[in-house]
Scaffold this active site. Sequence first.
Site, PDB file in Angstrom:
ATOM      1  N   ASP A 297       3.459   5.315  -9.549  1.00  0.00           N
ATOM      2  CA  ASP A 297       4.484   4.313  -9.284  1.00  0.00           C
ATOM      3  C   ASP A 297       5.816   5.053  -9.336  1.00  0.00           C
ATOM      4  OD1 ASP A 297       5.951   2.069  -8.780  1.00  0.00           O
ATOM      5  OD2 ASP A 297       4.982   0.813 -10.285  1.00  0.00           O
TER       6      ASP A 297
HETATM    7  C1  BGC Z   1       7.095  -0.992  -8.130  1.00  0.00           C
HETATM    8  C2  BGC Z   1       6.061  -0.723  -7.056  1.00  0.00           C
HETATM    9  C3  BGC Z   1       6.757  -0.399  -5.773  1.00  0.00           C
HETATM   10  C4  BGC Z   1       7.670   0.797  -5.987  1.00  0.00           C
HETATM   11  C5  BGC Z   1       8.423   1.246  -4.752  1.00  0.00           C
HETATM   12  C6  BGC Z   1       8.120   0.122  -8.238  1.00  0.00           C
HETATM   13  O1  BGC Z   1       9.167  -0.231  -9.085  1.00  0.00           O
HETATM   14  O2  BGC Z   1       6.459  -1.182  -9.377  1.00  0.00           O
HETATM   15  O3  BGC Z   1       5.211  -1.819  -6.900  1.00  0.00           O
HETATM   16  O4  BGC Z   1       5.832  -0.162  -4.753  1.00  0.00           O
HETATM   17  O5  BGC Z   1       8.625   0.461  -6.970  1.00  0.00           O
HETATM   18  O6  BGC Z   1       9.434   0.366  -4.436  1.00  0.00           O
END
Ligand code: BGC
Length: 680
Positions: free
Chosen positions: A234
Amino acid sequence: MNDYEKKARELVKKMTLDEKIGMIHGDGLFVTKGVPRLGIPPFVFSDGPCGVRQDFAKKEWKAASYTKDRVSYLPCNSAVAATWNRSLAKKTGKVLGEEARGRGKDMILAPGVNIKRSPLCGRNFEYFSEDPYLTGELASSLIDGIQRNDVAACVKHFAVNNQETDRWDVDTIVDRQTLDEIYFPPFRKAVDRGADAVMGAYNLLNSEHCCHSHFLLDEVLRGEWSFDGTVVSDWGGVRNTEEAALTSVDVEMSVYNNFDDYYMASPMKKLVQDGRIREQEIDKKVIHILVMMQKLHMLPGQKRKAGNYDTVSHQKKLLRTAEESIVLLKNKNDVLPLDINPGEKILLIGENADRTHAPRGGSAEIKALYEITPLLGLSAGLGGNNQVDYLPGYISGTDEAAQEAAWQAFSLGGDAASRQGIMTSDDIERINEKLCEEAMRVAPQYDHVIFIGGLNHAEDQEGHDRKDMSLPYGQPELISKLLTVCPGMIVVLIGGNPVEMDPWVDDAKALIWMYYNGMEGGKALAEVLTGKVNPSGHLPVTFYKKLSDCSAHRIGEFGKKGRVEYKERDLVGYRYLLEEGIEPQFPFGYGLSYTSFQISDITRSGNTVTFSVANTGERDGSCVIQIYRDHPGRKYHQLCGFTKVKVPAGGHIQAEITAEAPDIAELYIGEDCVRCSKID
Ligand code: BGC
């Protein structure tokens, strides 16, 4: 070794360490470096589950502000789950994949398959259900649709990312059996059905960071499940270079602009140069990425599918999903569908009647091509022979228009905050009192009154959990009061999570639940209200009477910082209620129709159940038949099969469900988790 892997290995042999490092970490917010001299393009990611997110500057969270990134806005995953329709989930996924490819993306960061352990989790609208089987079935159908377009789906967030509070640091303590029964199955099914990528979660699981957990990534994902795709962190989820080098995470994506300082960038290179990590560890990661790129037909000589976005065909498909996701919860005396005669006047009360939801919620935000609100949907659908009016009834104070309205209202005598357009809760309360009085006075003058309220993305939002399950902004009092002057008022709630329905739910004759339902949501709602569409959505979660009926809250193990222990084990959602004999407001699996169905001639052979469904009413309709199985050592039964069938008025059809259950399991059949009976 297959051809893709052979080619990947050949390419890796030709790459320098710098080139490899360039491929395993973000070189921008949503892109890694390619290797132009070898014909390897950069790899482009995009959020998310409700459509393809707007573009940002390469290295900053600054919207690119194009017009070319307006896209189709999809019903959220909870809405997809409420359809209980695998084929629609697949079609919805196909739209997402085509739009992602049309926008030039290689991986769409969706779907989110975390289990809804509490109705307060701010990201629940991005997830499917409290039930692992329903989540797994619909998510894997959606993934299948996405990946038809030479775009990778990235199933997220692995694993047990069930609260937003302290999401970067919270240590979730969960035993292996519970993981296997509740939290792992949707990921496992996604992997078994060919998901190209998995995203690690921010939180820790049993004290290991999920993004480089040896247990999660090496033992379970790659070991037990034989996953050979790509593991992406993530954004900002990697916290240790050495652990990241030695576990199965392939790509580190980040959130700040010092991309080369991130764990899997220069620090990783240094570990290799210092001889502390073997270069082969890096090679393994690059090979995973190169195999995926070939599957997506990204390398020279491969022919890649073209996508498209904002097409009429996408809009039509999303309308179908939106229609089937709407859940009819109450319909006393068949007050719905509305019988609207020419010349009759209709009043919509409630902020969600005239509010769009696409551009908020966190990374699932969408710059929608358009979003039909309920007010627009109903007005446009009625053909001009009816007056359709709107009164807010309440404001949430959570959007710019409301802020502006407050500034106007209080500019002559409000306090300093309201003069600057920032409303205090006192301001909102005072405004809401006046709006309630106005609605009470005006509503009785109308032939049809529909309340359209609920939540918005101030509550259902990434990085934030709700404090309680109440319906906010004074809506319970407002609805109660309105029902005294308009007893036939229809209540529609829109949101991503259940809300308490006291004290008005017994007085409301008709009640509809709708999740954030995409660009055609308002139209779909109008069609259900007016009977053009017969509702067929069913709840993918329990609607509790009160928060303490949810097991995680009963034991005080949700939303804490630092450490959360999943002591309720498998007793999540309806499992807990059935085990303890607690009555829900509305049970898991529940949903009404404008017609009624009868199941008969049930026979079982092994784990296959055949039966007949009759439509005993006067409208064509679709019915969701559910199969549950017993759980050894527990009193509850759990979902293990379902099908959605369309039955013409007065007709009947034969159907069959193969349950995901051993032949010796006790099976139950019915229309929700409570109204079901044992199959002999
Ligand atoms: C989120 C993800 C997301 C990523 C990119 C993170 O903060 O938890 O679900 O895909 O950001 O934006």
